[in-house]
Design an enzyme around this catalytic site. Structure first.
Site, PDB file in Angstrom:
ATOM      1  N   ASP A  40       0.787  -1.234   0.000  1.00 53.63           N
ATOM      2  CA  ASP A  40       0.000   0.000   0.000  1.00 53.63           C
ATOM      3  C   ASP A  40       0.819   1.283   0.000  1.00 53.63           C
ATOM      4  O   ASP A  40       2.010   1.279   0.265  1.00 53.63           O
ATOM      5  CB  ASP A  40      -1.126   0.052   1.053  1.00 53.63           C
ATOM      6  CG  ASP A  40      -0.924  -0.767   2.271  1.00 53.63           C
ATOM      7  OD1 ASP A  40      -1.352  -1.917   2.243  1.00 53.63           O
ATOM      8  OD2 ASP A  40      -0.327  -0.228   3.216  1.00 53.63           O
TER       9      ASP A  40
HETATM   10  N1  URA Z   1      -0.058  -5.789   4.593  1.00 60.36           N
HETATM   11  C1  URA Z   1      -0.529  -4.535   4.665  1.00 60.36           C
HETATM   12  O1  URA Z   1      -1.329  -4.200   5.523  1.00 60.36           O
HETATM   13  N2  URA Z   1      -0.097  -3.663   3.756  1.00 60.36           N
HETATM   14  C2  URA Z   1       0.798  -3.966   2.804  1.00 60.36           C
HETATM   15  O2  URA Z   1       1.167  -3.109   2.005  1.00 60.36           O
HETATM   16  C3  URA Z   1       1.283  -5.285   2.750  1.00 60.36           C
HETATM   17  C4  URA Z   1       0.835  -6.181   3.668  1.00 60.36           C
END
Ligand code: URA
Length: 241
Positions: A105
């Site tokens: 993310d």
């Molecule tokens: N888990 C998350 O919450 N975000 C990420 O980007 C990857 C794994």
């Protein structure tokens, strides 16, 4: 040699095997001028003229496998409706159209694989391949007794239990750091798991995918995988999916 159409299409990198199946069913794939809508259909990639959405498939596309250390503040999609910077903008001189293997993310950083090998991308993303991914996570505070144990065993997210996770303390500060290894990659999984035990994730960094680490790769930089690494990745998913 005759092979299934969706396999041939995915192998050229134009799209994943699953998407290729959709295209076949929708009548967008033709072999020697005739539309083919049967999913089990085969063709010979060396001899047949296969077109996808009117474009002739060519086998000569070179395969590209990149390992990027994504900084925070980049989306790991090819385009963003909100106009935020994308990881593709970090790949300056790479001409081939590569796709991120899964997501990291916007506010997370760390390792992201990108490739135009739809077949391998699909295998790596499939839950059955169970590729371990390791994260370093900074929490807002200390989890309550038993909280981490719950996450290690597995909790229910979106109606499905999570696979057992490995979690160990890295730095015992007011805002502690943990190392978390998961063998699945569900939507915002790490953040949602810690939320479930009352802890906000302040920082999240992916430091390892299978045997690939961020060693020597500063944020914002990428490198090509070596042929041996590609081979090893292929072997790690072989037979599992
Ligand atoms: N888990 C998350 O919450 N975000 C990420 O980007 C990857 C794994």
């Amino acid at each position: 040699m005759q092979e299934r159409l969706q396999k041939i299409i995915a192998a050229t990198g134009v799209t994943s095997r699953r998407k290729a199946e959709e295209l076949i069913v929708r009548g967008l794939v033709s072999v020697n001028g005739r539309a083919v809508t049967e999913l089990g259909s085969k063709a010979d990639p060396e001899r047949d003229h296969i077109k996808v959405s009117g474009k002739l498939l060519t086998r000569s596309r070179s395969r590209v496998y990149l390992l990027l250390n994504k900084p925070t503040g980049y989306v790991s999609t090819l385009r963003d409706p909100e106009g935020r910077p994308t990881v593709v903008s970090l790949l300056g001189r790479i001409r081939e159209r590569v796709y991120p293997v899964g997501r990291l993310d916007y506010h997370s950083s760390g390792l992201l694989l990108l490739t135009n090998d739809g077949e391998l991308a699909n295998l790596l993303m499939s839950r059955a391949s169970a590729i371990p991914r390791t994260y370093h996570v900074k929490l807002e505070g200390h989890p309550e007794q038993g909280g981490l144990e719950k996450l290690r065993r597995g909790i229910v997210l979106d109606g499905q239990p999570t696979a057992p996770a490995r979690i160990q303390a890295l730095a015992d500060r007011d805002k502690p750091w943990y190392e978390v290894t998961l063998v699945e990659g569900r939507y915002h999984q790490v953040r949602r798991m810690f939320e479930r035990i009352g802890q906000e994730v302040l920082k999240l960094k992916r430091v390892r995918i299978a045997f690939l680490t961020d060693q020597g790769l500063t944020p914002g930089r990428f490198r090509h995988l070596t042929a041996a690494e590609v081979q090893r990745l292929k072997e790690s998913v072989k037979g599992k999916v």
